[in-house]
Design an enzyme around this catalytic site. Structure first.
Site, PDB file in Angstrom:
ATOM      1  N   ASP A 214       1.049  -7.695   2.168  1.00  0.00           N
ATOM      2  CA  ASP A 214       1.173  -6.252   1.933  1.00  0.00           C
ATOM      3  C   ASP A 214       2.653  -5.838   1.851  1.00  0.00           C
ATOM      4  OD1 ASP A 214       0.830  -3.545   1.738  1.00  0.00           O
ATOM      5  OD2 ASP A 214      -0.596  -3.383   3.393  1.00  0.00           O
TER       6      ASP A 214
ATOM      7  N   SER B  94       3.964   2.306   8.336  1.00  0.00           N
ATOM      8  CA  SER B  94       3.700   1.299   7.304  1.00  0.00           C
ATOM      9  C   SER B  94       4.975   0.984   6.549  1.00  0.00           C
ATOM     10  CB  SER B  94       2.667   1.811   6.309  1.00  0.00           C
ATOM     11  OG  SER B  94       1.400   1.774   6.884  1.00  0.00           O
TER      12      SER B  94
ATOM     13  N   HIS C  44       0.820  -1.221   0.000  1.00  0.00           N
ATOM     14  CA  HIS C  44       0.000   0.000   0.000  1.00  0.00           C
ATOM     15  C   HIS C  44       0.854   1.270   0.000  1.00  0.00           C
ATOM     16  CE1 HIS C  44       0.066  -0.135   4.557  1.00  0.00           C
ATOM     17  NE2 HIS C  44       0.023   1.170   4.415  1.00  0.00           N
TER      18      HIS C  44
HETATM   19  N1  ARG Z   1      -4.765   0.526   7.143  1.00  0.00           N
HETATM   20  C1  ARG Z   1      -3.450   0.498   6.591  1.00  0.00           C
HETATM   21  C2  ARG Z   1      -2.648   1.696   7.045  1.00  0.00           C
HETATM   22  O1  ARG Z   1      -3.137   2.784   7.119  1.00  0.00           O
HETATM   23  C3  ARG Z   1      -3.454   0.510   5.100  1.00  0.00           C
HETATM   24  C4  ARG Z   1      -3.925  -0.747   4.530  1.00  0.00           C
HETATM   25  C5  ARG Z   1      -4.073  -0.672   3.064  1.00  0.00           C
HETATM   26  N2  ARG Z   1      -5.044  -1.678   2.659  1.00  0.00           N
HETATM   27  C6  ARG Z   1      -6.280  -1.368   2.257  1.00  0.00           C
HETATM   28  N3  ARG Z   1      -7.129  -2.340   2.054  1.00  0.00           N
HETATM   29  N4  ARG Z   1      -6.673  -0.144   2.089  1.00  0.00           N
HETATM   30  O2  ARG Z   1      -1.463   1.586   7.268  1.00  0.00           O
END
Ligand code: ARG
Length: 737
Positions: free
Chosen positions: A222, A652, A86
């Site tokens: 991811d 992330s 992501h």
């Molecule tokens: N919630 C995650 C974050 O902000 C991002 C995940 C991305 N995946 C998704 N399905 N949008 O770090």
């Protein structure tokens, strides 16, 4: 009964040693603050110098801020960089077309020559950091007004940064910590030739989509990879074919050992922002106003985008990254409100505030400084309530359209056109930047979708913002279009040059102030911004000023009140270390969420009729034949695991590192039950969700056949159980018998 009691005592011991470790610590504090001792107790085998050192290569030399929004770690001596899927989403999307959709198909460069450059993307290594608070405090006396203090801070920041970068040749940045009570200087080295090396298809890298986002148990691969390039001299350089892969000071070795409950884990990265010192008034304010408004506007915007994306394949690709960004925090705000309520965060904050009040009451000499802090903040939030919708609608609705912020960029042009003494070079420079912005803006743009967003979001603006705060443009919409927002939008998009690339380009070939000032999108944006700067911002500014200065005192007071407690500063996109361990959790009574998921769960969730849960055939085949190579464990393929590390957005892509300094996973998310975690850390519930490094390697090797990438990594094979000497075996066995 006896069993239960021993189990209970055992739990207490476990939880006091392998305690959930709240805190995003500055790496220069590892040696003091007892952090290092705590980490050793949890199992750390490295020395403090091996984690952060200015003199020798250390872990921190393998960690980068990726573009300022994510974290990455170097995993080979040839500049290979691992991060999340992501985090690379925008880059992957920008290389995608309907014919060659890298989001859908994935991408693994076969050779260096195939690696894809990404304009504008950079990585930043921390060279070192320094506490400069004393230097600042020399000029920051308690008698300064908030504005004076701010002015001194800006001035000092500039001076210290200038001096440091001149003396060292590195980029220097000073940031304030503990709500403006401490100041630190950071020296960075930035590389700007960053190429995409590999990413799995979305059906792996974003498996579970928005449904699984922010949730455990998770089955998402991811991850993605870039490579950092330098000039032929090894120094940072702009993109060039002649550039060569970075020779890093350190790269992380990778462990195939796997994770077990209780194992030591630390995460090094660049968390963006937290609000751990927010007052109960601030929490209530988020619950009542900020979160519901943001969610409401995003709901609308997402539903319009989704409808158009579902109807048109090219549009789906163009808007994939924009959509993901909006929806990620749409769900975040929903979860945060839920968490704040479920976990009684207002009450928890109130109890801290009561202690603070009691303490100030007992401290006569300090009362003058601290005793009005909380009541001023309470009043400030009341004041903010009156204007916050205006602010939120500007940021979420006006800036939620694409045409208006784009048109706004042209106000720079209006300044040079208006200014008769501006040189031709000046206006040419502005036109050149705007030409670039135009390319960028229209690359992934649909005017018809934007027109729908415009009509819907601005209609909500007119309905939800108090009438006496509305910008003048709404009066015209009422008179001329009888408040028919679709009609207004149609007129704007038909007549503005900014709805079409050709017209914008033609305008830039022969820019005229008259055309600009008559442009309906430009005019609307002028009205929104005038309203904000003249009517809204002055009200907000003084309130934010009050909040800021009192918050600073509140944080200072709390630290004075509890001198033995170790406080850590809120996240602010600087390098932090958080340590803890691999930990399962109980999301609710009677339910245990284990620490690890496997490929079996991918197969269980698989749904060929739901795009979010499609599984590539090749992956199903590998699952059915259990063809896991060296990455599997007892016939299973680990996918994700959880730790109790304290992370947030910006982390992330951060490495999860074991006691020996080896990479065991990549952090990518937080969990639903503790979505209020940015405001209050929840020991029992809060978890950090990570891709198991073994899954990453399995996908690269077995799924994508990109073995050449594995070969450049440093893989540490699992250690055999140490064999006992034959005699001692006999002795032991005999003894046991
Ligand atoms: N919630 C995650 C974050 O902000 C991002 C995940 C991305 N995946 C998704 N399905 N949008 O770090």
């Amino acid at each position: 009964m006896y069993r239960t009691i021993t189990a209970f005592i055992f739990c207490l011991i476990i939880s006091s040693t392998a305690r959930a470790d709240e805190g995003m610590w500055l790496p220069i504090h590892i040696k003091n603050l007892l952090l290092y001792e705590n980490m050793q107790e949890l199992g750390l085998k490295l020395s403090a110098e091996e984690i952060y050192s200015v003199n020798q290569s250390s872990l921190k030399d393998a960690i980068v801020s990726l573009g300022g929004f994510c974290t990455g770690e170097v995993i080979s001596d040839q500049g290979l960089l691992l991060t999340n899927h992501h985090c690379a989403y925008d880059a992957i999307q920008s290389h995608s077309t309907v014919e060659n959709d890298l989001l859908e198909n994935g991408f693994f460069a076969k050779s260096r020559a195939d690696e894809l450059p990404n304009e504008g993307l950079y990585v930043r290594f921390l060279v070192r950091m320094e506490d400069v608070t004393e230097q600042f405090n020399k000029v920051l006396s308690d008698t300064l007004t908030a504005e004076e203090r701010q002015a001194f801070i800006s001035q000092m920041t500039q001076e210290v940064e200038k001096q440091a970068s001149e003396a060292t040749g590195y980029e220097a940045s000073v940031k304030s910590f503990f709500a403006g009570n401490e100041f630190y200087l950071f020296l960075y080295e930035t590389y700007r030739d960053i190429r995409l090396v590999g990413a799995p298809p979305e059906s792996i890298g974003k498996f579970g989509g928005d449904t699984d986002n922010w949730m455990w148990p998770r089955h998402t691969g991811d991850f993605s990879m870039f490579r950092i390039y330098t000039g032929p001299d090894g120094k940072p350089a702009e993109y060039s074919e002649d550039n060569i892969p970075l020779k890093p000071r350190h790269h992380l070795p990778i462990s195939l050992e796997g994770v077990e409950e209780g194992d030591f884990a630390m995460v090094f990265g660049f968390p963006g922002s937290t609000d751990r010192y927010l007052t109960s008034y601030g929490v209530q304010f988020a619950l009542d106003i900020t979160n519901p408004t943001r969610v409401k506007i995003r709901d609308k915007r997402l539903s319009i985008l989704k409808k158009d994306m579902d109807a048109d394949e090219a549009l789906r690709i163009k808007y994939a990254s924009k959509y993901a960004q909006v929806s990620n925090y749409w769900k975040y705000f929903i979860g945060q409100s839920q968490g704040l309520k479920n976990l009684n965060i207002v009450e928890k904050k109130q109890s801290i505030e009561q202690d603070f009040r009691d303490w100030t009451a007992q401290q006569p000499q300090q009362r003058s400084q601290y005793d009005t802090v909380l009541s001023v903040m309470e009043k400030s939030y009341d004041q903010l309530r009156k204007y916050q919708e205006s602010y939120l609608y500007l940021s979420e609705a006006v800036f939620g359209t694409e045409i208006l912020p784009f048109a706004y960029q042209f106000s720079r042009l209006s300044s040079v056109l208006e200014n008769e003494s501006a040189s031709p070079e000046e206006s040419q420079a502005v036109v050149a930047t705007l030409r670039e912005a135009t390319e960028e803006h229209f690359k992934d743009y649909s005017a018809s979708t934007d027109q729908k967003v415009f009509a819907a979001l601005l209609e909500m603006y007119a309905q939800d913002v108090p009438a006496d705060q509305l910008p003048a443009i709404f009066e015209r919409v009422q008179k001329k279009y009888k408040s028919n927002y679709s009609k207004w939008a149609a007129q704007v998009f038909e007549n503005s040059v900014f709805s079409s690339q050709e017209e914008t380009k033609a305008f830039l070939d022969d820019p005229s102030l008259k055309v600009l000032e008559k442009d309906p999108a430009y005019q609307a944006m002028e009205s929104f911004m005038d309203n904000y700067f003249e009517q809204i911002a002055p009200m907000l500014r003084s309130t934010y000023g009050d909040l800021e200065s009192n918050n600073r005192l509140f944080v200072a007071g709390l630290r004075e009140m509890n001198p033995d407690q170790q406080y850590y500063p809120d996240a602010n996109s600087t390098l932090r270390l958080t340590y803890g361990s691999v930990q399962s959790y109980e999301p609710k009574d009677g339910v245990l969420f284990q620490h690890l998921t496997t490929l079996e769960g991918v197969a269980e969730k698989r749904d060929p009729n739901n795009m979010e849960f499609e599984v590539p055939d090749k992956l199903m085949e590998l699952y059915q034949t259990k063809d896991y190579g060296p990455y599997g464990m007892d016939g299973e393929m680990p996918v994700c695991f959880i730790t109790n590390n304290d992370i947030t957005g910006g982390n992330s892509g951060s490495p999860v590192i074991n006691a020996q300094g080896q990479l065991i996973g990549t952090a990518f998310d937080g969990n639903w039950e503790a979505m209020s975690g940015d405001i209050a850390f929840e020991d029992e519930l809060q978890r950090c969700i990570n891709v198991d490094i073994r899954y990453t390697l399995f996908i690269i090797d077995k799924f994508a056949g990109a073995n050449h990438l594995i070969e450049e990594m440093t893989i540490v094979e699992p250690q055999e159980e140490p064999e006992l000497e034959p005699e001692s075996v006999t002795e032991e066995t005999e003894e046991e018998r």
